[in-house]
Write a protein that holds these residues in place. Structure first.
Motif, short mmCIF file in Angstrom:
data_model
loop_
_atom_site.label_atom_id
_atom_site.label_comp_id
_atom_site.label_asym_id
_atom_site.label_seq_id
_atom_site.Cartn_x
_atom_site.Cartn_y
_atom_site.Cartn_z
N ASP A 37 -11.38 -23.15 23.54
CA ASP A 37 -11.64 -22.71 23.44
C ASP A 37 -9.93 -21.77 22.53
O ASP A 37 -10.34 -19.93 23.01
CB ASP A 37 -11.72 -21.30 24.37
CG ASP A 37 -12.12 -19.64 24.08
OD1 ASP A 37 -12.65 -20.45 22.13
OD2 ASP A 37 -12.57 -19.00 24.66
N LEU A 38 -8.91 -22.74 22.01
CA LEU A 38 -7.50 -21.74 21.70
C LEU A 38 -7.72 -21.53 20.25
O LEU A 38 -7.38 -20.99 19.29
CB LEU A 38 -7.12 -23.04 21.47
CG LEU A 38 -6.32 -23.43 23.44
CD1 LEU A 38 -5.57 -25.11 23.51
CD2 LEU A 38 -6.88 -22.03 23.63
N ILE A 39 -8.99 -21.60 19.22
CA ILE A 39 -9.33 -21.57 17.89
C ILE A 39 -10.89 -21.76 17.32
O ILE A 39 -11.50 -21.48 18.46
CB ILE A 39 -8.81 -23.48 16.94
CG1 ILE A 39 -9.74 -24.43 17.47
CG2 ILE A 39 -7.22 -23.37 17.34
CD1 ILE A 39 -9.88 -25.21 17.06
N LYS A 40 -10.08 -20.98 16.56
CA LYS A 40 -12.09 -20.37 15.64
C LYS A 40 -12.06 -21.03 14.61
O LYS A 40 -11.09 -20.64 13.80
CB LYS A 40 -12.22 -18.80 16.04
CG LYS A 40 -12.99 -18.20 15.05
CD LYS A 40 -13.11 -17.43 15.32
CE LYS A 40 -14.71 -16.48 14.38
NZ LYS A 40 -14.67 -14.59 14.10
N TRP A 41 -13.45 -21.61 14.21
CA TRP A 41 -13.67 -22.17 13.24
C TRP A 41 -14.08 -20.92 11.84
O TRP A 41 -15.32 -20.46 12.44
CB TRP A 41 -14.50 -23.17 12.95
CG TRP A 41 -13.38 -24.90 14.14
CD1 TRP A 41 -13.83 -25.33 14.94
CD2 TRP A 41 -13.16 -25.78 13.29
NE1 TRP A 41 -13.49 -25.95 15.28
CE2 TRP A 41 -12.37 -26.76 13.57
CE3 TRP A 41 -12.11 -25.84 11.46
CZ2 TRP A 41 -11.29 -27.76 14.37
CZ3 TRP A 41 -11.15 -26.58 11.22
CH2 TRP A 41 -11.05 -27.67 12.47
N HIS A 42 -14.01 -21.04 10.76
CA HIS A 42 -14.14 -20.67 9.74
C HIS A 42 -15.50 -21.41 9.09
O HIS A 42 -14.41 -21.46 7.66
CB HIS A 42 -13.60 -19.37 9.10
CG HIS A 42 -12.50 -18.83 10.20
ND1 HIS A 42 -13.10 -17.76 10.96
CD2 HIS A 42 -11.24 -18.64 10.11
CE1 HIS A 42 -12.15 -16.92 11.52
NE2 HIS A 42 -11.15 -17.30 10.99
N TRP A 43 -16.32 -21.63 9.18
CA TRP A 43 -16.86 -22.77 8.48
C TRP A 43 -17.10 -22.43 7.28
O TRP A 43 -17.68 -22.84 6.16
CB TRP A 43 -18.53 -22.79 8.96
CG TRP A 43 -18.25 -22.89 10.78
CD1 TRP A 43 -18.95 -22.53 11.99
CD2 TRP A 43 -17.94 -24.70 11.35
NE1 TRP A 43 -18.38 -23.76 12.92
CE2 TRP A 43 -17.40 -24.04 13.03
CE3 TRP A 43 -16.94 -26.12 10.28
CZ2 TRP A 43 -17.02 -25.67 13.81
CZ3 TRP A 43 -16.97 -26.77 11.23
CH2 TRP A 43 -16.86 -26.64 12.91
N GLN A 44 -17.63 -20.83 6.73
CA GLN A 44 -17.71 -20.28 5.42
C GLN A 44 -16.94 -20.56 4.96
O GLN A 44 -17.07 -20.84 3.57
CB GLN A 44 -17.91 -18.07 5.62
CG GLN A 44 -16.54 -17.82 5.76
CD GLN A 44 -16.04 -17.85 7.06
OE1 GLN A 44 -16.68 -18.42 8.18
NE2 GLN A 44 -15.28 -17.14 7.73
N ASN A 45 -15.29 -21.44 4.72
CA ASN A 45 -14.47 -21.53 3.95
C ASN A 45 -14.25 -22.68 3.32
O ASN A 45 -13.68 -22.77 3.09
CB ASN A 45 -13.15 -20.36 5.10
CG ASN A 45 -12.89 -19.38 4.93
OD1 ASN A 45 -13.34 -18.73 4.35
ND2 ASN A 45 -11.71 -18.80 5.47
N TRP A 46 -15.58 -22.95 4.25
CA TRP A 46 -15.19 -24.64 3.94
C TRP A 46 -15.63 -25.08 2.29
O TRP A 46 -15.22 -26.11 1.43
CB TRP A 46 -16.40 -25.60 4.98
CG TRP A 46 -16.03 -26.30 5.66
CD1 TRP A 46 -16.30 -25.03 6.94
CD2 TRP A 46 -15.21 -27.36 6.33
NE1 TRP A 46 -15.45 -26.14 8.32
CE2 TRP A 46 -14.98 -26.70 7.76
CE3 TRP A 46 -14.44 -28.03 5.50
CZ2 TRP A 46 -14.43 -27.93 8.21
CZ3 TRP A 46 -13.63 -29.21 6.37
CH2 TRP A 46 -13.22 -29.27 7.63
#
Length: 274
Positions: free
Chosen positions: A107-116
């Motif tokens: 839980d150290l990072i958050k992925w921004h899947w919309q930016n792929w």
């Protein structure tokens, strides 16, 4: 004598700097690099794109003058080079996936899947630059510098010095961010040297590893694929620089083990067959 080998290496880097300096000044003005301001990723890549083509030209001139070839620096344009490069590329990208996967689980990072979607436009130019940058660095540091220093020094000492030079020269771009990474950059140089040894003196495997690390990290940064929810410096690294934290260091330390596995399997199979 060691002084002779070191002076030749120093002459190479001085010639490289002198030839590039006027080009670098013009390009810096064009892309509006400001004093006392950190370079953006794009600005750094543009400057590197003007700097790195010069080194192979200097080495080519030197090989003609001394009766050498790029083969002496570990560059052999054979099918095995492509195979080694591909293997190194797959390993490095898999390592990055594991590192960021673990950080996600913690839980150290958050992925921004919309930016792929942004990677469609970014991937090819980033991969091309990563390919060129890593090629030149491997040709210079694991190829030329180690070759020159081993004339007068044991291989391990030549590799250590080459890796120190490799790490210190990164200070040219970002001193504040680079200083915490110096031990990690030195270790990276040593790991890439191990890759060269494993690859029988070819730079193909090291080139693939290096390309994957640069390309993967640059894609993540340029496309803004993730943000840090919390920074545990000793894990994520100072200023979120992987080589300044335990995650990046462990990734590097695992690499020689991964490289050794295929050889160990091959040896075991051969022993069984015999």
């Amino acid at each position: 004598m060691f002084a002779t080998s070191l002076s030749k290496v120093a002459f190479f880097f001085i010639a490289w700097a002198i030839i590039w300096l006027p080009i670098g000044v013009l390009v810096s003005r064009k892309i509006q690099c400001l004093p006392n301001r950190s370079l953006t990723t794009n600005q750094k890549l543009i400057l590197l794109a003007t700097l790195y083509p010069i080194a192979p030209l200097i080495l080519w001139w030197q090989t003609r003058f001394e009766g050498l070839s790029f083969l002496d620096f570990g560059l052999d344009w054979q099918l095995s080079l492509a195979a080694s490069f591909s293997w190194g590329l797959m390993i490095s990208l898999a390592e990055l996936a594991i590192v960021f996967g673990v950080e996600f689980k913690l839980d150290l990072i958050k992925w921004h899947w919309q930016n792929w979607q942004f990677l469609r436009a970014l991937f090819l130019p980033i991969f091309g630059l990563s390919l060129a940058i890593s090629f030149v660095e491997e040709l210079v540091f694991r190829g030329y510098v180690i070759r020159e220093l081993t004339i007068d020094l044991p291989y391990w000492l030549a590799a250590t010095i080459a890796s120190i030079i490799f790490a210190l020269l990164h200070l040219v771009w970002e001193r504040k961010q680079t200083i915490p990474q110096l031990p990690g950059l030195w270790l990276m140089g040593m790991v890439l040297t191990v890759a060269k040894i494993v690859d029988g003196g070819s730079i193909g495997l090291a080139w693939g590893l290096h390309t994957g690390w640069i390309c993967g990290l640059t894609c993540i940064d340029s496309a803004q694929l993730l943000t840090y929810k919390q920074e545990i410096v000793w894990i994520t690294g100072v200023d979120r620089q992987p080589l300044a934290g335990i995650a990046g260091i462990m990734c590097l330390l695992a690499t020689p083990v991964i490289l050794w596995i295929p050889n160990a399997i091959t040896d075991a199979v051969m022993q069984l067959l015999n």
